[in-house]
Scaffold this active site. Structure first.
Site, PDB file in Angstrom:
ATOM      1  N   GLN A  86       3.762  -3.431  -2.926  1.00 55.12           N
ATOM      2  CA  GLN A  86       3.716  -4.434  -1.434  1.00 55.12           C
ATOM      3  C   GLN A  86       5.283  -4.630  -0.958  1.00 55.12           C
ATOM      4  O   GLN A  86       5.402  -4.493   0.297  1.00 55.12           O
ATOM      5  CB  GLN A  86       3.278  -5.425  -1.894  1.00 55.12           C
ATOM      6  CG  GLN A  86       2.560  -5.809  -2.225  1.00 55.12           C
ATOM      7  CD  GLN A  86       0.892  -5.385  -1.345  1.00 55.12           C
ATOM      8  OE1 GLN A  86       1.711  -6.209  -0.157  1.00 55.12           O
ATOM      9  NE2 GLN A  86      -0.415  -5.662  -0.907  1.00 55.12           N
ATOM     10  N   HIS A  97      -1.145   3.263   2.317  1.00 52.50           N
ATOM     11  CA  HIS A  97      -1.380   2.054   3.928  1.00 52.50           C
ATOM     12  C   HIS A  97      -0.856   0.778   4.039  1.00 52.50           C
ATOM     13  O   HIS A  97      -1.854  -0.301   4.645  1.00 52.50           O
ATOM     14  CB  HIS A  97      -3.428   2.406   3.507  1.00 52.50           C
ATOM     15  CG  HIS A  97      -3.723   1.296   2.128  1.00 52.50           C
ATOM     16  ND1 HIS A  97      -4.201   0.015   2.005  1.00 52.50           N
ATOM     17  CD2 HIS A  97      -3.943   1.613   0.475  1.00 52.50           C
ATOM     18  CE1 HIS A  97      -4.042  -0.011   0.876  1.00 52.50           C
ATOM     19  NE2 HIS A  97      -4.327   1.195   0.112  1.00 52.50           N
ATOM     20  N   ASN A 115       1.392  -8.844  -4.607  1.00 53.76           N
ATOM     21  CA  ASN A 115       0.511  -8.775  -3.675  1.00 53.76           C
ATOM     22  C   ASN A 115      -0.489  -9.915  -2.907  1.00 53.76           C
ATOM     23  O   ASN A 115      -0.390 -10.220  -1.952  1.00 53.76           O
ATOM     24  CB  ASN A 115      -0.804  -7.862  -3.754  1.00 53.76           C
ATOM     25  CG  ASN A 115      -1.426  -7.908  -5.394  1.00 53.76           C
ATOM     26  OD1 ASN A 115      -0.696  -7.958  -6.008  1.00 53.76           O
ATOM     27  ND2 ASN A 115      -2.126  -7.938  -5.822  1.00 53.76           N
ATOM     28  N   CYS A 153     -14.701 -12.670  -5.206  1.00 43.00           N
ATOM     29  CA  CYS A 153     -16.057 -12.552  -5.618  1.00 43.00           C
ATOM     30  C   CYS A 153     -16.494 -11.671  -6.962  1.00 43.00           C
ATOM     31  O   CYS A 153     -16.793 -10.750  -6.243  1.00 43.00           O
ATOM     32  CB  CYS A 153     -17.222 -12.996  -4.242  1.00 43.00           C
ATOM     33  SG  CYS A 153     -18.610 -13.661  -4.653  1.00 43.00           S
TER      34      CYS A 153
END
Ligand code: PLP
Length: 387
Positions: free
Chosen positions: A179, A201, A151, A322
């Site tokens: 993917q 999706h 991905n 993060c």
């Protein structure tokens, strides 16, 4: 506000208009429970079967080999845990260091429950050493679970060769095709693969619907116990989303290996490499998804670039995440041997069916400006944010 230039199709895709239209009747009048015997229920069930046929056509298998799940993550968990149940004495799993977190987190959990995991490394271009794979499979290996397309970099693992090795070593094989499904042609009949995971999706269907191929030649144990999906996946089916997934699979067929996306991707990538300077493309340039490019721009922090690119209306991803206030370099890029700085300086652009030449033209202008600005701003590349 600038219109959005969406270059993050590996994260998720927009719902195709035809997919949306196909779903609406099942959100309005067609609300029957597919397990109900009256007409409203039977119609819902037959729409699911039609979707199953469409997904199986794209996967190159029979309808009975497809079951619907809630997402790619559920499919991956189901496949691996099902394989472990086939022979409970087998306590070893082979996977790679560059898998999606769905596989990594499950394997880490299983390691804490007494399973042994072999994490296969990749080389500098993100490719697998097949001899090493073969050497890693043991008598007590319950399953090999590997990606088809990464991905983050788009790098493709050679699934046919992997399947040949798994067959030779008589071990079960799961492929995470989340993917690649809908981007590349797939033919599972006789492919020697036992489980394959998909997710709606990533191919212009909504979030919250996935698929799992289970070869009719393999034993299966459900993750969610119940009567639906032939007792293979309990829970009343998400009819509208399944119908949308089926329509999306049908629409994907003529777009497999789309040369238009490849040429837009290449035009963006070659322009950035030649004009920006101090940048390098991550991942095998040939064995790669046609829509993905992952580039490290020396002297920047990708988190800062995301903020500035967002101001320009450009959506893309960072080669870092993060977590609790600190920026962690991507495990995929680290496994490929990139330094922390190079990994933190990487951006992923992933194009889609709706990406236009005009958008790429704009991105070719905006991205070099953002990189130049970041390099000017501070040695770390982190922009000063307005309060
Ligand atoms: N596997 C890969 C390679 C992915 O890229 C993703 C999603 O990004 C998943 C699995 C998980 O799919 P889902 O978001 O449907 O749970």
């Amino acid at each position: 506000m600038n219109p959005v230039i969406y270059l993050d199709n590996n994260a998720t895709t927009q719902i195709a208009p035809e997919v949306f239209d196909s779903m609406v009747p099942w959100l309005k009048g067609g609300y029957g429970n597919p397990s109900s015997v009256y007409r409203l229920g039977r119609e819902a069930q037959s729409s699911i079967e039609e979707a199953r046929a469409r997904v199986s056509t794209l996967a190159g298998c029979t309808s009975e080999e497809i079951l619907f799940t809630s997402c790619g993550t559920e499919s991956i968990n189901t496949a691996i845990l099902s394989a472990l149940a086939v022979d409970p004495d087998k306590k070893h799993i082979v996977t790679s260091a560059v898998e999606h977190s769905a596989t990594i987190k499950l394997c880490e959990y299983l390691a804490r429950r007494g399973y042994e995991i072999t994490w296969l490394p990749v080389d500098a271009s993100g490719r697998l050493d097949l001899e090493r794979l073969e050497g890693a499979i043991r008598e007590d290996t319950a399953i090999v679970s590997l990606l088809w397309a990464n991905n983050e970099t788009g790098v493709l693992f050679p699934v046919n060769e992997i399947a040949a090795i798994a067959q030779k070593k008589k071990t079960l094989l799961h492929i995470d095709a989340v993917q690649a499904f809908g981007k590349l042609p797939l033919s599972l009949e006789g492919a020697g693969i036992h489980y394959v995971s998909f997710s709606g999706h990533k191919l212009y269907a909504p979030k919250g619907v996935g698929g799992l191929y289970v070869s009719r030649r393999v034993k299966f144990t459900p993750l969610l116990r119940g009567s639906q999906e032939n007792a293979r996946r309990g829970g009343t089916q998400n009819v509208a989303s399944i119908v949308g997934f089926g329509r999306a699979a049908e629409l994907a067929l003529p777009h497999l290996g789309d040369p238009a996306i490849l040429s837009l991707r290449d035009s963006l990538e070659s322009h950035l490499v030649s004009t920006v300077g101090g940048c390098s493309v991550n991942g095998d340039p040939v064995h790669r998804l046609p829509n993905t490019t992952n580039i490290s721009f020396d002297g920047i922090e990708s988190e800062g670039a995301l903020i500035l690119l967002d101001e320009q209306g450009i959506c893309c991803s960072a080669g870092s995440a993060c977590t609790s206030g600190s920026v962690n370099p991507s495990h995929v890029l680290k496994a490929m041997g990139l330094s922390n700085d190079k990994a933190r300086a990487s951006l992923r652009f992933s194009l889609g069916r709706f990406t236009t030449a005009e958008e790429i033209e704009k991105a070719r202008v905006a991205i070099p400006r953002v990189i130049a600005k970041l390099r000017d701003l501070s040695p770390s590349g982190i922009p000063v944010m307005a309060a």
